[in-house]
Scaffold this motif. Structure first.
Motif, PDB file in Angstrom:
ATOM      1  N   ALA A 199      -5.909   8.363  -3.216  1.00 46.60           N
ATOM      2  CA  ALA A 199      -5.874   9.003  -4.538  1.00 46.60           C
ATOM      3  C   ALA A 199      -7.028   9.992  -4.646  1.00 46.60           C
ATOM      4  O   ALA A 199      -8.143   9.711  -4.215  1.00 46.60           O
ATOM      5  CB  ALA A 199      -5.984   7.955  -5.640  1.00 46.60           C
ATOM      6  N   PRO A 200      -6.790  11.174  -5.203  1.00 47.12           N
ATOM      7  CA  PRO A 200      -7.869  12.158  -5.340  1.00 47.12           C
ATOM      8  C   PRO A 200      -8.920  11.690  -6.331  1.00 47.12           C
ATOM      9  O   PRO A 200      -8.608  11.055  -7.344  1.00 47.12           O
ATOM     10  CB  PRO A 200      -7.146  13.419  -5.823  1.00 47.12           C
ATOM     11  N   LEU A 201     -10.168  12.002  -6.027  1.00 49.27           N
ATOM     12  CA  LEU A 201     -11.262  11.657  -6.938  1.00 49.27           C
ATOM     13  C   LEU A 201     -11.243  12.513  -8.191  1.00 49.27           C
ATOM     14  O   LEU A 201     -11.608  12.071  -9.273  1.00 49.27           O
ATOM     15  CB  LEU A 201     -12.607  11.824  -6.232  1.00 49.27           C
ATOM     16  N   ARG A 202     -10.839  13.751  -8.026  1.00 51.54           N
ATOM     17  CA  ARG A 202     -10.774  14.668  -9.160  1.00 51.54           C
ATOM     18  C   ARG A 202      -9.437  15.394  -9.129  1.00 51.54           C
ATOM     19  O   ARG A 202      -8.732  15.372  -8.137  1.00 51.54           O
ATOM     20  CB  ARG A 202     -11.919  15.693  -9.102  1.00 51.54           C
ATOM     21  N   GLY A 203      -9.131  16.027 -10.228  1.00 50.36           N
ATOM     22  CA  GLY A 203      -7.910  16.805 -10.284  1.00 50.36           C
ATOM     23  C   GLY A 203      -6.873  16.199 -11.191  1.00 50.36           C
ATOM     24  O   GLY A 203      -7.116  15.237 -11.921  1.00 50.36           O
ATOM     25  N   VAL A 204      -5.668  16.758 -11.099  1.00 50.89           N
ATOM     26  CA  VAL A 204      -4.587  16.350 -11.993  1.00 50.89           C
ATOM     27  C   VAL A 204      -4.159  14.921 -11.739  1.00 50.89           C
ATOM     28  O   VAL A 204      -3.900  14.159 -12.665  1.00 50.89           O
ATOM     29  CB  VAL A 204      -3.384  17.306 -11.806  1.00 50.89           C
ATOM     30  N   ASP A 205      -4.089  14.535 -10.456  1.00 45.09           N
ATOM     31  CA  ASP A 205      -3.564  13.218 -10.105  1.00 45.09           C
ATOM     32  C   ASP A 205      -4.632  12.138 -10.083  1.00 45.09           C
ATOM     33  O   ASP A 205      -4.348  10.999  -9.691  1.00 45.09           O
ATOM     34  CB  ASP A 205      -2.888  13.284  -8.735  1.00 45.09           C
ATOM     35  N   ALA A 206      -5.863  12.452 -10.442  1.00 40.74           N
ATOM     36  CA  ALA A 206      -6.904  11.431 -10.498  1.00 40.74           C
ATOM     37  C   ALA A 206      -6.600  10.456 -11.625  1.00 40.74           C
ATOM     38  O   ALA A 206      -6.059  10.825 -12.669  1.00 40.74           O
ATOM     39  CB  ALA A 206      -8.271  12.068 -10.709  1.00 40.74           C
ATOM     40  N   SER A 207      -6.938   9.216 -11.405  1.00 39.27           N
ATOM     41  CA  SER A 207      -6.649   8.197 -12.409  1.00 39.27           C
ATOM     42  C   SER A 207      -7.432   8.470 -13.676  1.00 39.27           C
ATOM     43  O   SER A 207      -8.632   8.709 -13.640  1.00 39.27           O
ATOM     44  CB  SER A 207      -7.012   6.806 -11.876  1.00 39.27           C
ATOM     45  N   PRO A 208      -6.780   8.476 -14.849  1.00 42.14           N
ATOM     46  CA  PRO A 208      -7.496   8.729 -16.091  1.00 42.14           C
ATOM     47  C   PRO A 208      -8.458   7.614 -16.468  1.00 42.14           C
ATOM     48  O   PRO A 208      -9.301   7.791 -17.340  1.00 42.14           O
ATOM     49  CB  PRO A 208      -6.371   8.854 -17.128  1.00 42.14           C
ATOM     50  N   TYR A 209      -8.336   6.455 -15.825  1.00 44.43           N
ATOM     51  CA  TYR A 209      -9.210   5.342 -16.146  1.00 44.43           C
ATOM     52  C   TYR A 209     -10.357   5.196 -15.156  1.00 44.43           C
ATOM     53  O   TYR A 209     -11.152   4.283 -15.270  1.00 44.43           O
ATOM     54  CB  TYR A 209      -8.405   4.038 -16.184  1.00 44.43           C
ATOM     55  N   SER A 210     -10.395   6.056 -14.153  1.00 43.80           N
ATOM     56  CA  SER A 210     -11.471   5.949 -13.163  1.00 43.80           C
ATOM     57  C   SER A 210     -12.703   6.662 -13.677  1.00 43.80           C
ATOM     58  O   SER A 210     -12.611   7.687 -14.346  1.00 43.80           O
ATOM     59  CB  SER A 210     -11.029   6.563 -11.840  1.00 43.80           C
TER      60      SER A 210
ATOM     61  N   VAL B  38       0.847  -1.188   0.000  1.00 44.36           N
ATOM     62  CA  VAL B  38       0.000   0.000   0.000  1.00 44.36           C
ATOM     63  C   VAL B  38       0.887   1.244   0.000  1.00 44.36           C
ATOM     64  O   VAL B  38       1.802   1.370   0.825  1.00 44.36           O
ATOM     65  CB  VAL B  38      -0.939   0.025   1.227  1.00 44.36           C
ATOM     66  N   THR B  39       0.642   2.143  -0.926  1.00 42.23           N
ATOM     67  CA  THR B  39       1.377   3.406  -0.998  1.00 42.23           C
ATOM     68  C   THR B  39       0.396   4.567  -0.985  1.00 42.23           C
ATOM     69  O   THR B  39      -0.770   4.414  -1.329  1.00 42.23           O
ATOM     70  CB  THR B  39       2.221   3.486  -2.285  1.00 42.23           C
ATOM     71  N   SER B  40       0.874   5.721  -0.576  1.00 39.13           N
ATOM     72  CA  SER B  40       0.048   6.929  -0.530  1.00 39.13           C
ATOM     73  C   SER B  40       0.359   7.808  -1.734  1.00 39.13           C
ATOM     74  O   SER B  40       1.522   8.158  -1.968  1.00 39.13           O
ATOM     75  CB  SER B  40       0.306   7.715   0.763  1.00 39.13           C
ATOM     76  N   VAL B  41      -0.667   8.135  -2.492  1.00 38.24           N
ATOM     77  CA  VAL B  41      -0.483   9.009  -3.656  1.00 38.24           C
ATOM     78  C   VAL B  41      -0.066  10.402  -3.183  1.00 38.24           C
ATOM     79  O   VAL B  41      -0.690  10.968  -2.288  1.00 38.24           O
ATOM     80  CB  VAL B  41      -1.779   9.092  -4.479  1.00 38.24           C
ATOM     81  N   GLY B  42       1.008  10.910  -3.773  1.00 34.91           N
ATOM     82  CA  GLY B  42       1.493  12.232  -3.406  1.00 34.91           C
ATOM     83  C   GLY B  42       2.338  12.257  -2.155  1.00 34.91           C
ATOM     84  O   GLY B  42       2.769  13.334  -1.725  1.00 34.91           O
ATOM     85  N   LYS B  43       2.614  11.099  -1.554  1.00 35.04           N
ATOM     86  CA  LYS B  43       3.434  11.043  -0.340  1.00 35.04           C
ATOM     87  C   LYS B  43       4.564  10.037  -0.487  1.00 35.04           C
ATOM     88  O   LYS B  43       5.723  10.388  -0.293  1.00 35.04           O
ATOM     89  CB  LYS B  43       2.565  10.690   0.873  1.00 35.04           C
ATOM     90  N   THR B  44       4.222   8.803  -0.812  1.00 35.16           N
ATOM     91  CA  THR B  44       5.248   7.772  -0.978  1.00 35.16           C
ATOM     92  C   THR B  44       6.077   8.054  -2.227  1.00 35.16           C
ATOM     93  O   THR B  44       5.523   8.347  -3.293  1.00 35.16           O
ATOM     94  CB  THR B  44       4.601   6.384  -1.082  1.00 35.16           C
ATOM     95  N   THR B  45       7.383   7.957  -2.113  1.00 37.71           N
ATOM     96  CA  THR B  45       8.257   8.194  -3.261  1.00 37.71           C
ATOM     97  C   THR B  45       8.565   6.874  -3.966  1.00 37.71           C
ATOM     98  O   THR B  45       8.421   5.786  -3.387  1.00 37.71           O
ATOM     99  CB  THR B  45       9.568   8.856  -2.822  1.00 37.71           C
ATOM    100  N   HIS B  46       9.009   7.000  -5.198  1.00 37.41           N
ATOM    101  CA  HIS B  46       9.393   5.812  -5.960  1.00 37.41           C
ATOM    102  C   HIS B  46      10.595   5.119  -5.314  1.00 37.41           C
ATOM    103  O   HIS B  46      10.714   3.886  -5.383  1.00 37.41           O
ATOM    104  CB  HIS B  46       9.724   6.198  -7.397  1.00 37.41           C
ATOM    105  N   ASP B  47      11.480   5.891  -4.689  1.00 40.34           N
ATOM    106  CA  ASP B  47      12.644   5.283  -4.036  1.00 40.34           C
ATOM    107  C   ASP B  47      12.210   4.404  -2.869  1.00 40.34           C
ATOM    108  O   ASP B  47      12.744   3.302  -2.680  1.00 40.34           O
ATOM    109  CB  ASP B  47      13.594   6.383  -3.554  1.00 40.34           C
ATOM    110  N   LEU B  48      11.249   4.887  -2.070  1.00 43.70           N
ATOM    111  CA  LEU B  48      10.767   4.084  -0.947  1.00 43.70           C
ATOM    112  C   LEU B  48      10.082   2.813  -1.433  1.00 43.70           C
ATOM    113  O   LEU B  48      10.261   1.730  -0.853  1.00 43.70           O
ATOM    114  CB  LEU B  48       9.802   4.914  -0.092  1.00 43.70           C
ATOM    115  N   LEU B  49       9.296   2.944  -2.497  1.00 43.47           N
ATOM    116  CA  LEU B  49       8.625   1.758  -3.040  1.00 43.47           C
ATOM    117  C   LEU B  49       9.632   0.758  -3.572  1.00 43.47           C
ATOM    118  O   LEU B  49       9.493  -0.460  -3.363  1.00 43.47           O
ATOM    119  CB  LEU B  49       7.640   2.178  -4.134  1.00 43.47           C
TER     120      LEU B  49
END
Length: 501
Positions: free
Chosen positions: A440-451, A407-418
């Motif tokens: 993950a945000p429901l709307r906005g820039v970081d929202a999943s394009p497939y959601s 489990v990772t947090s969108v906008g918090k967990t870095t790729h290095d930590l993962l």
């Protein structure tokens, strides 16, 4: 990085770009307030020869005047002309300084000299423009005449008296504001692009899959304002999914489906839920996943494997007390510490129990392996494990299970930590079933394009939620593992339909 990544970065930092643009515009306007205003006055002079009634002589004089234009342009910048203007206006300055305040030009194919003079006030600018023409006439008479006024054969005749300027020519407020805004916008764009390039935080599923090669099996949205009780989506089996946690419930159903189709021949029966660091919401995800699987009729055992910081019992609203560590230490029987939860009839919870001095050794013991295997015979086992990077408990549990959900947090967990967390699993010979993007945000820039667009029919109606069970009713219910097997078989028969007679 692709072009869409840069565009996403600009959209993500649009507020910083806007603020820097406004700051730039404000700085440009403030700069104009600090400048001393400069006014510019214009006057003109006509180069002509001495008037004569004879047409031939007049033609010769006109040609002579045209020939004098380049010379008079040079004379206009002489120190002698500047000194004459200083004496006329009684100014306390030098010829070198006042020459820089005057510019004399000649429009193409004309015998006209155009003088522009600057000053700190409109009156001083106009006076200097008019005095400059008079000083030029005086200097020309001294050079080409006998020194008396109008003695030169060709002279400069004042043609247009300088008008009083109504507004300063410097600074230009509009230009300064526009230039400041453009510079601010440029700095804002540069800032956004630099932050985008240097940002190592996880934003989208595509980034995770392309950089790690591990599939993202679930994206859990963040719904602000929900209490801990409302974040448990097991209540969705009692209502139609129109509550505040509808988005979370749908995302977890998608996660459940992905797990069921992950390996059709050998679906995972023992799943560890962990994260790189604390605070990623792994315990909530583990509880929600267990409730979602139980809502589909599957017998589920939720095990709290985080003996250092147990959260399952608290999250599920159950008493802590004895649990997993007591069973492994031989101080309690498994059937005595398994607890049923009022949130689902198909879910049984095994709390962490008392904290042992050596959690890693306890979780890696042969007794733990046997216990997991026995539970997995009759039910799907979800284990809430500690984070992978601070301690080795999560990796030890994953080695004994079918795999782990990270489990990772969108906008918090870095790729290095993962990457470090996945590398820890590989070193422990554990299998990463997939990555779950949490918060993950429901709307906005970081929202999943497939959601899809989640319904947000926020209904604060207590009738749609399960009634809380009184504390007196939350007792430890002895359970035999054979009951779990019978319940699981009954649920499967119910999905297949009645047995034919």
């Amino acid at each position: 990085m692709e072009l869409r990544d840069y565009i996403r970065g600009l959209r993500r930092h649009w507020l910083a770009i806007l603020l820097m643009t406004l700051v730039g515009a404000g700085t440009g306007y403030g700069w104009t307030l600090l400048q001393t205003p400069v006014y510019t006055a214009y006057s003109s002079g006509y180069i002509a020869s001495t008037q004569s009634s004879d047409v031939g002589i007049s033609t010769i004089g006109d040609n002579l005047a045209r020939g004098r234009v380049p010379s008079y342009l040079e004379i206009a910048g002489w120190r002698a002309v500047a000194q004459n203007a200083i004496d006329t206006l009684e100014l306390q300055t030098t010829p070198e300084a006042i020459v820089n305040r005057v510019e004399v030009t000649n429009p193409a194919n004309t015998v006209i000299l155009r003088i522009s003079a600057t000053g700190s006030t409109p009156e001083s600018a106009r006076a200097l423009a008019e005095a400059w023409i008079d000083a030029m006439i005086t200097e020309i008479d001294d050079i080409e005449g006998d020194g008396s006024e109008g003695s030169a054969p060709v002279t400069v005749i004042p043609a247009d008296i300088a008008s009083l300027p109504s507004s300063p020519s410097f600074p230009n407020v509009q230009t300064a504001v526009i230039v400041g805004a453009i510079l601010g916008f440029g700095f804002g764009v540069a800032f956004a692009l630099i932050r985008t390039v240097s940002d190592r935080r996880i934003r989208t599923a595509e980034d995770v899959e392309s950089k790690t090669g591990i599939a993202v099996v679930g994206t859990i949205p963040l719904v602000p304002g929900l209490t801990d009780e409302q974040r448990l989506v097991g209540l969705s089996e009692h209502h139609g999914g129109k509550g505040e946690n509808f988005a979370v419930a749908e995302a977890l159903r998608s996660l459940r489906t992905n797990l069921q189709f992950m390996d059709v021949d050998h679906p995972p029966r023992t799943i560890v839920v962990t994260s790189p660091l604390p605070g990623d919401g792994k315990s909530t995800i583990a509880c929600n996943l267990a409730l979602t699987l139980a809502a589909a009729g599957t017998a589920v055992v939720l095990v709290d494997g985080d003996m250092r910081r147990s959260m399952v019992a608290k999250t599920m609203g159950l008493p802590g007390g004895a649990g997993l560590s007591d069973v492994l230490a031989g101080r309690a029987e498994l059937t005595d510490v398994l607890q049923r939860t009022p949130k689902s009839v198909n879910l049984i919870v095994l709390a962490a129990g008392s904290v042992p001095p050596n959690p890693s050794e306890v979780l890696g013991s042969e007794r733990m392996r046997t216990l997991i295997a026995e539970l997995a015979r009759h039910a799907t086992v979800i284990i809430d494990a500690p984070p992978l990077l601070p301690v080795t408990d999560g990796a030890v549990l994953t080695h004994q299970a079918d795999g782990a959900l990270v489990v990772t947090s969108v906008g918090k967990t870095t790729h290095d930590l993962l990457d470090k967390a996945l590398d820890t699993l590989r070193k422990a010979r554990g299998r990463a079933l997939g990555v779950v993007l949490n918060k993950a945000p429901l709307r906005g820039v970081d929202a999943s394009p497939y959601s899809y667009e989640y319904r947000r029919e926020y209904v604060s109606n207590s009738k749609e939620a399960a009634e809380p069970v009184p504390a007196a009713d939350r007792v430890t219910v002895p359970a035999d593992l054979s009951d779990l097997a019978e319940a699981d078989a009954g649920a499967r028969r119910g999905r297949r339909g009645p047995t034919p007679t």
